[in-house]
Design a protein around this motif. Structure first.
Motif, PDB file in Angstrom:
ATOM      1  N   GLY A   6      51.292  22.865  34.489  1.00  0.00           N
ATOM      2  CA  GLY A   6      50.293  23.301  35.451  1.00  0.00           C
ATOM      3  C   GLY A   6      49.460  24.472  34.959  1.00  0.00           C
ATOM      4  N   SER A   7      48.593  24.945  35.870  1.00  0.00           N
ATOM      5  CA  SER A   7      47.665  26.027  35.533  1.00  0.00           C
ATOM      6  C   SER A   7      47.689  27.103  36.606  1.00  0.00           C
ATOM      7  CB  SER A   7      46.231  25.489  35.411  1.00  0.00           C
ATOM      8  OG  SER A   7      46.135  24.515  34.401  1.00  0.00           O
ATOM      9  N   LEU A   8      47.357  28.298  36.192  1.00  0.00           N
ATOM     10  CA  LEU A   8      47.165  29.424  37.105  1.00  0.00           C
ATOM     11  C   LEU A   8      46.079  30.315  36.530  1.00  0.00           C
ATOM     12  CD1 LEU A   8      50.762  30.747  38.012  1.00  0.00           C
ATOM     13  CD2 LEU A   8      49.137  29.657  39.587  1.00  0.00           C
ATOM     14  N   ARG A   9      45.389  31.021  37.406  1.00  0.00           N
ATOM     15  CA  ARG A   9      44.451  32.037  36.952  1.00  0.00           C
ATOM     16  C   ARG A   9      44.842  33.365  37.563  1.00  0.00           C
ATOM     17  NH1 ARG A   9      37.914  32.891  37.579  1.00  0.00           N
ATOM     18  NH2 ARG A   9      38.503  33.438  39.712  1.00  0.00           N
ATOM     19  N   LEU A  10      45.102  34.326  36.699  1.00  0.00           N
ATOM     20  CA  LEU A  10      45.402  35.674  37.144  1.00  0.00           C
ATOM     21  C   LEU A  10      44.126  36.499  37.143  1.00  0.00           C
ATOM     22  CD1 LEU A  10      48.673  36.441  35.139  1.00  0.00           C
ATOM     23  CD2 LEU A  10      48.412  35.257  37.324  1.00  0.00           C
ATOM     24  N   SER A  11      44.030  37.374  38.139  1.00  0.00           N
ATOM     25  CA  SER A  11      42.894  38.293  38.239  1.00  0.00           C
ATOM     26  C   SER A  11      43.407  39.721  38.234  1.00  0.00           C
ATOM     27  CB  SER A  11      42.108  38.045  39.520  1.00  0.00           C
ATOM     28  OG  SER A  11      41.585  36.743  39.560  1.00  0.00           O
ATOM     29  N   CYS A  12      42.624  40.598  37.656  1.00  0.00           N
ATOM     30  CA  CYS A  12      42.944  42.023  37.628  1.00  0.00           C
ATOM     31  C   CYS A  12      41.679  42.778  38.004  1.00  0.00           C
ATOM     32  CB  CYS A  12      43.419  42.426  36.248  1.00  0.00           C
ATOM     33  SG  CYS A  12      43.622  44.205  36.013  1.00  0.00           S
ATOM     34  N   ALA A  13      41.690  43.355  39.189  1.00  0.00           N
ATOM     35  CA  ALA A  13      40.513  44.039  39.696  1.00  0.00           C
ATOM     36  C   ALA A  13      40.718  45.544  39.654  1.00  0.00           C
ATOM     37  CB  ALA A  13      40.225  43.591  41.119  1.00  0.00           C
ATOM     38  N   ALA A  14      39.764  46.225  39.079  1.00  0.00           N
ATOM     39  CA  ALA A  14      39.793  47.690  39.059  1.00  0.00           C
ATOM     40  C   ALA A  14      39.057  48.212  40.277  1.00  0.00           C
ATOM     41  CB  ALA A  14      39.145  48.211  37.788  1.00  0.00           C
ATOM     42  N   SER A  15      39.648  49.185  40.946  1.00  0.00           N
ATOM     43  CA  SER A  15      39.012  49.750  42.131  1.00  0.00           C
ATOM     44  C   SER A  15      39.124  51.269  42.104  1.00  0.00           C
ATOM     45  CB  SER A  15      39.665  49.196  43.393  1.00  0.00           C
ATOM     46  OG  SER A  15      41.020  49.578  43.462  1.00  0.00           O
ATOM     47  N   GLY A  16      38.312  51.894  42.952  1.00  0.00           N
ATOM     48  CA  GLY A  16      38.284  53.352  42.975  1.00  0.00           C
ATOM     49  C   GLY A  16      37.026  53.880  42.303  1.00  0.00           C
ATOM     50  N   SER A  17      37.018  55.156  42.063  1.00  0.00           N
ATOM     51  CA  SER A  17      35.831  55.823  41.524  1.00  0.00           C
ATOM     52  C   SER A  17      35.769  55.699  40.001  1.00  0.00           C
ATOM     53  CB  SER A  17      35.815  57.285  41.940  1.00  0.00           C
ATOM     54  OG  SER A  17      35.747  57.403  43.349  1.00  0.00           O
ATOM     55  N   ILE A  18      35.229  54.593  39.559  1.00  0.00           N
ATOM     56  CA  ILE A  18      35.097  54.357  38.117  1.00  0.00           C
ATOM     57  C   ILE A  18      33.674  53.975  37.777  1.00  0.00           C
ATOM     58  CG2 ILE A  18      37.499  53.630  37.902  1.00  0.00           C
ATOM     59  CD1 ILE A  18      36.476  50.736  37.618  1.00  0.00           C
ATOM     60  N   PHE A  19      33.287  54.293  36.546  1.00  0.00           N
ATOM     61  CA  PHE A  19      31.987  53.846  36.052  1.00  0.00           C
ATOM     62  C   PHE A  19      32.087  52.428  35.497  1.00  0.00           C
ATOM     63  CE2 PHE A  19      29.401  57.371  36.731  1.00  0.00           C
ATOM     64  CZ  PHE A  19      29.950  58.559  36.240  1.00  0.00           C
ATOM     65  N   SER A  20      33.172  52.183  34.723  1.00  0.00           N
ATOM     66  CA  SER A  20      33.265  50.901  34.038  1.00  0.00           C
ATOM     67  C   SER A  20      34.697  50.671  33.546  1.00  0.00           C
ATOM     68  CB  SER A  20      32.307  50.858  32.846  1.00  0.00           C
ATOM     69  OG  SER A  20      32.643  51.849  31.895  1.00  0.00           O
ATOM     70  N   VAL A  21      34.926  49.451  33.104  1.00  0.00           N
ATOM     71  CA  VAL A  21      36.197  49.048  32.497  1.00  0.00           C
ATOM     72  C   VAL A  21      35.976  48.904  30.997  1.00  0.00           C
ATOM     73  CG1 VAL A  21      38.009  47.304  32.431  1.00  0.00           C
ATOM     74  CG2 VAL A  21      36.872  47.852  34.605  1.00  0.00           C
ATOM     75  N   GLY A  22      36.798  49.553  30.212  1.00  0.00           N
ATOM     76  CA  GLY A  22      36.722  49.422  28.762  1.00  0.00           C
ATOM     77  C   GLY A  22      37.577  48.259  28.297  1.00  0.00           C
ATOM     78  N   GLY A  23      38.292  48.461  27.210  1.00  0.00           N
ATOM     79  CA  GLY A  23      39.192  47.427  26.734  1.00  0.00           C
ATOM     80  C   GLY A  23      40.281  47.139  27.762  1.00  0.00           C
ATOM     81  N   ALA A  24      40.717  45.870  27.812  1.00  0.00           N
ATOM     82  CA  ALA A  24      41.721  45.486  28.806  1.00  0.00           C
ATOM     83  C   ALA A  24      42.612  44.397  28.227  1.00  0.00           C
ATOM     84  CB  ALA A  24      41.034  45.005  30.080  1.00  0.00           C
ATOM     85  N   GLY A  25      43.717  44.162  28.897  1.00  0.00           N
ATOM     86  CA  GLY A  25      44.595  43.118  28.401  1.00  0.00           C
ATOM     87  C   GLY A  25      45.649  42.722  29.406  1.00  0.00           C
ATOM     88  N   TRP A  26      46.287  41.617  29.093  1.00  0.00           N
ATOM     89  CA  TRP A  26      47.409  41.124  29.881  1.00  0.00           C
ATOM     90  C   TRP A  26      48.667  41.177  29.028  1.00  0.00           C
ATOM     91  CZ3 TRP A  26      47.318  40.033  34.975  1.00  0.00           C
ATOM     92  CH2 TRP A  26      46.066  39.863  35.583  1.00  0.00           C
ATOM     93  N   TYR A  27      49.744  41.619  29.652  1.00  0.00           N
ATOM     94  CA  TYR A  27      51.033  41.733  29.001  1.00  0.00           C
ATOM     95  C   TYR A  27      52.065  41.055  29.888  1.00  0.00           C
ATOM     96  CZ  TYR A  27      48.662  45.210  26.165  1.00  0.00           C
ATOM     97  OH  TYR A  27      47.775  45.840  25.319  1.00  0.00           O
ATOM     98  N   ARG A  28      53.192  40.660  29.314  1.00  0.00           N
ATOM     99  CA  ARG A  28      54.228  40.061  30.137  1.00  0.00           C
ATOM    100  C   ARG A  28      55.595  40.582  29.714  1.00  0.00           C
ATOM    101  NH1 ARG A  28      53.745  33.683  28.229  1.00  0.00           N
ATOM    102  NH2 ARG A  28      54.692  33.915  26.147  1.00  0.00           N
ATOM    103  N   GLN A  29      56.488  40.533  30.681  1.00  0.00           N
ATOM    104  CA  GLN A  29      57.821  41.066  30.444  1.00  0.00           C
ATOM    105  C   GLN A  29      58.845  40.231  31.185  1.00  0.00           C
ATOM    106  OE1 GLN A  29      58.331  45.190  31.610  1.00  0.00           O
ATOM    107  NE2 GLN A  29      59.927  45.481  30.079  1.00  0.00           N
TER     108      GLN A  29
END
Length: 121
Positions: free
Chosen positions: A16-39
């Motif tokens: 099957g398939s899934l789509r994960l989302s990661c939303a940044a919120s709060g007082s920010i100008f922008s998102v720089g480098g980002a990534g997904w990790y698992r444990q």
């Protein structure tokens, strides 16, 4: 409050398939480098996929060809599209990103709280 919030995890059957989302919120100008990790319990957190602010990507060999990382800079959101899921993909998935804060003008590193992905029949 500046934070990263993941969503989209859950229980899915093998293949099957899934789509994960990661939303940044709060007082920010922008998102720089980002990534997904698992444990998984008893193991170290490992990188799954990363994306630079310019859109260059890295995908771990274990998920290459099955997972895709992308970003929407206008929405300050990073995605992980997961396909052909296998039981060994079961883990807690964490989002990580460098956020440019309005308070300082500097980038700080943030982690989300994680979202559980379980692949099982």
């Amino acid at each position: 409050q500046v934070q990263l919030v993941e969503s989209g995890g859950g229980l899915v059957q093998p293949g099957g398939s899934l789509r994960l989302s990661c939303a940044a919120s709060g007082s920010i100008f922008s998102v720089g480098g980002a990534g997904w990790y698992r444990q998984v319990p008893g193991k170290q957190r490992a990188a799954v996929a990363t994306i630079t602010s310019a859109g260059s990507t890295y995908v771990a060999d274990s998920v290459k060809g099955r997972f895709t990382i992308s970003r929407d800079n206008a929405e300050n959101t990073v995605y992980l599209q997961m396909g052909s899921l296998k039981p060994e993909d079961t883990a807690v998935y964490y989002c990580n990103a460098r956020l440019k804060l309005t308070s300082t003008g500097n980038f700080d590193n943030y982690w989300g709280r994680g979202t559980q992905v379980t692949v099982s029949s």
